[in-house]
Design an enzyme around this catalytic site. Structure first.
Site, PDB file in Angstrom:
ATOM      1  N   HIS A 180      -3.475 -24.347   8.806  1.00  0.00           N
ATOM      2  CA  HIS A 180      -2.207 -24.137   8.465  1.00  0.00           C
ATOM      3  C   HIS A 180      -2.418 -22.550   8.913  1.00  0.00           C
ATOM      4  CE1 HIS A 180       1.301 -22.637   7.791  1.00  0.00           C
ATOM      5  NE2 HIS A 180       0.880 -22.263   6.299  1.00  0.00           N
ATOM      6  N   ASN A 201       4.429 -18.439  11.159  1.00  0.00           N
ATOM      7  CA  ASN A 201       3.917 -18.983  10.552  1.00  0.00           C
ATOM      8  C   ASN A 201       5.264 -20.326  10.334  1.00  0.00           C
ATOM      9  OD1 ASN A 201       4.319 -20.910   8.136  1.00  0.00           O
ATOM     10  ND2 ASN A 201       3.596 -19.242   6.766  1.00  0.00           N
ATOM     11  N   CYS A 232       4.786 -25.326   3.738  1.00  0.00           N
ATOM     12  CA  CYS A 232       3.264 -25.700   4.623  1.00  0.00           C
ATOM     13  C   CYS A 232       2.559 -26.376   4.617  1.00  0.00           C
ATOM     14  CB  CYS A 232       2.687 -23.879   4.394  1.00  0.00           C
ATOM     15  SG  CYS A 232       3.638 -22.374   4.704  1.00  0.00           S
TER      16      CYS A 232
HETATM   17  N1  ACO Z   1       5.280  -3.699   8.009  1.00  0.00           N
HETATM   18  C1  ACO Z   1       4.803  -2.673   7.234  1.00  0.00           C
HETATM   19  N2  ACO Z   1       4.809  -2.206   6.114  1.00  0.00           N
HETATM   20  C2  ACO Z   1       5.110  -3.139   5.071  1.00  0.00           C
HETATM   21  C3  ACO Z   1       5.398  -4.496   6.135  1.00  0.00           C
HETATM   22  C4  ACO Z   1       5.422  -4.968   6.694  1.00  0.00           C
HETATM   23  N3  ACO Z   1       6.320  -5.611   7.610  1.00  0.00           N
HETATM   24  N4  ACO Z   1       5.501  -5.465   4.999  1.00  0.00           N
HETATM   25  C5  ACO Z   1       4.995  -4.826   3.492  1.00  0.00           C
HETATM   26  N5  ACO Z   1       4.203  -3.686   3.916  1.00  0.00           N
HETATM   27  C6  ACO Z   1       4.179  -2.434   2.669  1.00  0.00           C
HETATM   28  C7  ACO Z   1       4.081  -3.194   1.140  1.00  0.00           C
HETATM   29  O1  ACO Z   1       5.870  -2.278   1.206  1.00  0.00           O
HETATM   30  C8  ACO Z   1       3.189  -1.511   0.604  1.00  0.00           C
HETATM   31  O2  ACO Z   1       3.512  -0.554   0.798  1.00  0.00           O
HETATM   32  P1  ACO Z   1       3.037  -0.561  -0.359  1.00  0.00           P
HETATM   33  O3  ACO Z   1       1.416   0.234  -0.277  1.00  0.00           O
HETATM   34  O4  ACO Z   1       4.044   1.136   0.349  1.00  0.00           O
HETATM   35  O5  ACO Z   1       3.486  -0.269  -1.477  1.00  0.00           O
HETATM   36  C9  ACO Z   1       1.974  -2.404   1.977  1.00  0.00           C
HETATM   37  O6  ACO Z   1       2.343  -2.500   3.012  1.00  0.00           O
HETATM   38  C10 ACO Z   1       1.334  -3.115   1.615  1.00  0.00           C
HETATM   39  O7  ACO Z   1       1.552  -4.565   1.334  1.00  0.00           O
HETATM   40  P2  ACO Z   1       1.087  -5.668   0.968  1.00  0.00           P
HETATM   41  O8  ACO Z   1       2.040  -6.943   0.654  1.00  0.00           O
HETATM   42  O9  ACO Z   1       0.324  -5.539  -0.077  1.00  0.00           O
HETATM   43  O10 ACO Z   1       0.501  -6.123   1.786  1.00  0.00           O
HETATM   44  P3  ACO Z   1      -1.138  -7.403   1.966  1.00  0.00           P
HETATM   45  O11 ACO Z   1      -2.192  -6.175   2.404  1.00  0.00           O
HETATM   46  O12 ACO Z   1      -0.816  -8.346   0.662  1.00  0.00           O
HETATM   47  O13 ACO Z   1      -0.114  -8.561   3.973  1.00  0.00           O
HETATM   48  C11 ACO Z   1       1.231 -10.076   3.641  1.00  0.00           C
HETATM   49  C12 ACO Z   1       0.476  -9.032   3.064  1.00  0.00           C
HETATM   50  C13 ACO Z   1       0.673 -10.457   5.532  1.00  0.00           C
HETATM   51  C14 ACO Z   1       1.863 -11.401   3.367  1.00  0.00           C
HETATM   52  C15 ACO Z   1      -0.148 -10.890   3.412  1.00  0.00           C
HETATM   53  O14 ACO Z   1      -0.090 -10.572   1.906  1.00  0.00           O
HETATM   54  C16 ACO Z   1      -0.955 -12.268   3.394  1.00  0.00           C
HETATM   55  O15 ACO Z   1      -0.883 -13.254   4.788  1.00  0.00           O
HETATM   56  N6  ACO Z   1      -0.495 -13.559   2.569  1.00  0.00           N
HETATM   57  C17 ACO Z   1      -0.200 -14.472   2.662  1.00  0.00           C
HETATM   58  C18 ACO Z   1       0.564 -15.347   3.345  1.00  0.00           C
HETATM   59  C19 ACO Z   1       0.160 -17.167   2.966  1.00  0.00           C
HETATM   60  O16 ACO Z   1      -0.143 -17.748   3.274  1.00  0.00           O
HETATM   61  N7  ACO Z   1       1.558 -17.395   2.770  1.00  0.00           N
HETATM   62  C20 ACO Z   1       1.403 -18.589   2.593  1.00  0.00           C
HETATM   63  C21 ACO Z   1       2.075 -19.745   3.099  1.00  0.00           C
HETATM   64  S1  ACO Z   1       4.226 -19.536   3.234  1.00  0.00           S
HETATM   65  C22 ACO Z   1       4.896 -20.805   2.507  1.00  0.00           C
HETATM   66  O17 ACO Z   1       4.020 -22.071   2.128  1.00  0.00           O
HETATM   67  C23 ACO Z   1       6.445 -21.100   2.613  1.00  0.00           C
END
Ligand code: ACO
Length: 337
Positions: free
Chosen positions: A263, A293, A115
């Site tokens: 980003h 993304n 990223c």
């Molecule tokens: N649909 C429904 N439920 C989901 C999904 C989905 N697509 N994905 C995960 N869940 C569930 C999980 O299983 C979990 O369920 P549980 O509580 O029963 O275990 C629940 O939702 C919460 O999951 P979390 O991973 O804790 O969700 P969070 O609020 O953290 O959101 C997210 C996830 C959107 C990925 C967030 O953490 C985020 O944006 N992180 C940063 C991403 C980022 O900046 N990446 C950097 C760039 S990428 C790169 O460099 C390649």
């Protein structure tokens, strides 16, 4: 010493729109969950039977950037290509661009910083131009994520976030040192390498004979993994730090920012940064709602759109900032000219 400046921008995204509802037919997810957590409404995926590749999309974006820069392709002195999804394991896409654009036998370098790739790429271009070695550098960020994602419920934490697309910039010499790219700032912290990664061993990591012998259908090492919450927590801290680092270096403050192009990792991250720096909606460009993304392509696509929409103008202080796998992060401070 010269400065460098962006003189042409272009982007390309595949026609195929994939909505959150489309994904909910493939896995246990919902439009509500995806929008609430990430802000994403839809993304583009290449047609699996079509011709779009990471390189070909980058070439399409580059052609637009070259035309807008009003230069001849023979004026390009160097190619920088940022991606985590190259067409081939090797050679990288930089040389494919040299071939497919029909450029002279100029140098081509591939940047592997996910990223942060475009920010790293701009920094490379900037330094070559500052040193006087090159005059016009083509910088591309392009990704085909869709072919590598696990589109079942197992992969939903990652696969709903990413989209395909490409962006490109022509970076050229700026004689006035108060204009163009004022500074770039790059960081890495490999301690978190495995927290956001695709852990398929490279040729230096595992014998291909062993992989073939295992022939294991449950091998998930070819799918990306992400510790989302840890990434989120680090992202908001590092984005803020690296933006402040750039501003401070140039004796500027957040009040001086005219346009921040972060980003596009998650709308919530962008909103956090916007609030922290006291910026209005008009001072931060977001398009993650439409494209998800797109990793190395996200900043050049967003910057191109911001420019096309008249949101980036001569004299503006434009700040780019990225954070991603590695972890790596960085910023670019520019006085648009
Ligand atoms: N649909 C429904 N439920 C989901 C999904 C989905 N697509 N994905 C995960 N869940 C569930 C999980 O299983 C979990 O369920 P549980 O509580 O029963 O275990 C629940 O939702 C919460 O999951 P979390 O991973 O804790 O969700 P969070 O609020 O953290 O959101 C997210 C996830 C959107 C990925 C967030 O953490 C985020 O944006 N992180 C940063 C991403 C980022 O900046 N990446 C950097 C760039 S990428 C790169 O460099 C390649």
């Amino acid at each position: 010493m010269y400065n460098s400046k962006i003189i042409g921008l272009g982007h390309y995204v595949p026609d195929n729109v994939v909505t959150n509802d489309d994904l909910s037919k493939l896995m246990d997810t919902s439009d509500e969950w995806i929008q609430e957590r990430t802000g994403i409404k839809e993304r583009r995926h290449v047609d699996p039977k079509g011709d779009d590749t990471t390189t070909s999309m980058g070439v399409k974006a580059a052609k637009v950037a070259i035309e807008r820069a009003k230069i001849d392709k023979d004026d390009i002195d160097f190619i920088v290509f940022a991606t985590l999804s190259p067409d081939y394991y090797f050679p990288g896409p930089g040389v494919l661009v040299q071939r497919d654009l029909g450029l002279k036998t100029v140098g081509a370098i591939d940047v592997r910083n996910q990223c942060s790739g475009f920010v790293y790429g701009l920094s490379v271009a900037d330094q070559y131009i500052k040193s006087g070695m090159y005059k016009n550098v083509l910088v591309i960020g392009s990704e085909v994520h869709s072919k590598g994602l696990d589109m079942t419920t197992r992969g939903r934490g990652v696969s709903v976030i990413f989209g395909d697309g490409a962006g490109a910039a022509i970076v050229s010499r700026e004689e006035d040192n108060s204009k163009g790219i004022l500074s770039t700032h790059l960081h890495s912290q490999g301690q978190f390498a495995e927290e956001l990664a695709l852990l398929a061993p490279g040729m230096g990591g595992r014998w291909v004979n062993d992989i073939l012998a295992e022939n294991n259908p449950d091998d998930t090492s070819y799918m990306p993994v992400m510790n989302g919450q840890l990434v989120f927590k680090n992202a908001v801290v590092r984005f803020s730090e690296v933006i402040m680092e750039g501003l401070t270096k140039n004796e500027l403050t957040p009040e001086d920012i005219d346009m921040l192009v972060p980003h596009q990792a998650n709308l919530r991250i962008s909103q956090f940064i916007q609030k922290k720096f006291g910026l209005s909606n008009d001072q931060v460009y977001n398009n993650i709602m439409k494209y998800g993304n797109t990793t190395a392509a996200s900043i050049p696509i967003a910057l191109t759109e911001a420019w096309e929409n008249g949101k980036v103008n001569k004299g503006d202080l434009v700040v780019l900032a990225a954070f991603g796998s590695g972890f790596t992060w960085g910023s670019v401070i520019m006085r648009w000219s």
